[in-house]
Write a protein that holds these residues in place. Structure first.
Motif, short mmCIF file in Angstrom:
data_model
loop_
_atom_site.label_atom_id
_atom_site.label_comp_id
_atom_site.label_asym_id
_atom_site.label_seq_id
_atom_site.Cartn_x
_atom_site.Cartn_y
_atom_site.Cartn_z
N ILE A 1 48.64 32.50 34.60
CA ILE A 1 47.42 32.25 35.38
C ILE A 1 46.29 31.79 34.45
O ILE A 1 45.57 30.84 34.75
N LEU A 2 46.14 32.46 33.31
CA LEU A 2 45.08 32.08 32.37
C LEU A 2 45.28 30.66 31.85
O LEU A 2 44.32 29.90 31.72
N GLY B 1 36.71 30.11 38.96
CA GLY B 1 37.44 30.10 37.69
C GLY B 1 37.07 31.26 36.79
O GLY B 1 37.90 31.75 36.02
N LEU B 2 35.83 31.71 36.91
CA LEU B 2 35.39 32.86 36.12
C LEU B 2 35.87 34.18 36.70
O LEU B 2 36.07 35.16 35.98
N LEU C 1 37.41 39.89 36.64
CA LEU C 1 38.27 40.94 37.20
C LEU C 1 39.08 41.61 36.10
O LEU C 1 39.15 42.84 36.03
N HIS C 2 39.68 40.81 35.23
CA HIS C 2 40.47 41.36 34.13
C HIS C 2 39.61 42.23 33.22
O HIS C 2 40.02 43.32 32.81
N ASP D 1 49.07 44.80 37.94
CA ASP D 1 49.68 44.19 39.13
C ASP D 1 48.60 43.76 40.12
O ASP D 1 48.69 42.69 40.71
N ARG D 2 47.58 44.57 40.28
CA ARG D 2 46.45 44.23 41.16
C ARG D 2 45.69 43.03 40.62
O ARG D 2 45.33 42.11 41.35
N VAL D 3 45.45 43.03 39.33
CA VAL D 3 44.75 41.91 38.68
C VAL D 3 45.53 40.61 38.89
O VAL D 3 44.95 39.59 39.26
#
Length: 176
Positions: A40-41, A92-93, A98-99, A109-111
């Motif tokens: 994802i990153l 995008g941020l 969140l992380h 897993d939620r992230v």
């Protein structure tokens, strides 16, 4: 009670330790979540570079002498694109924020699940910005009709990328 995680499409999937993909990769659930978040990153890096370029272009447009000559409809389209580009930047941020907020709280897993959703929304917004920018450029440089054609062609291409391209090769047997 069976433990489930989310797959790339956001659907519930069995824990990776027991899935075929995990066995092929020899990864634990934690390793799988780390890999998915890293994917994802990487995707965010690609999308954000393009988003920054488009946003910079849109911001620069307002300071050009020709901007004062835009018709009311072109100004409205321009302002909608600025709002969408700004929204894309914030989307995008959001996974990174969140992380940072949940780092070390055993909620990877939620992230991953939320970041995946945010990335998909970001891709839709960036797709709309790209089509809108094509429409604006053709509208201003050629004429309104050309703008509509360019916007329509861009939307058709995006529709193909969202619906047709993912289906290419879907029914081919997987290589081992």
């Amino acid at each position: 009670m069976a433990s489930h995680s989310m797959d790339e499409a956001g659907a519930a999937a069995p824990r990776a330790e027991h899935s075929g993909a995990a066995q092929e990769r020899h990864e634990t659930e934690a390793e799988r979540q780390d890999r998915k978040f890293n994917d994802i990153l990487q995707e965010l890096r690609v999308v954000m570079t393009g988003t920054q370029l488009i946003t910079g272009f849109l911001l620069a447009v307002a300071f050009q002498p020709k901007f004062a000559e835009l018709e009311a409809g072109e100004v409205v389209l321009y302002l909608v694109l600025v709002v969408l580009a700004t929204t894309a930047t914030m989307l995008g941020l959001a996974p990174v924020i969140l992380h940072r907020q949940l780092s070390g709280k055993k909620q990877k897993d939620r992230v991953v699940r939320i970041a995946n959703t945010l990335l998909l929304i970001l891709l839709v917004v960036v797709s709309l910005v790209a089509a809108g920018v094509a429409m604006l450029i053709f509208d201003v440089t050629v004429n309104r009709q050309a703008g509509y054609v360019a916007g329509g062609v861009a939307l058709l291409l995006l529709l193909a990328f969202w619906t047709v391209v993912p289906r290419i090769g879907r029914h081919e047997p997987r290589r081992r």
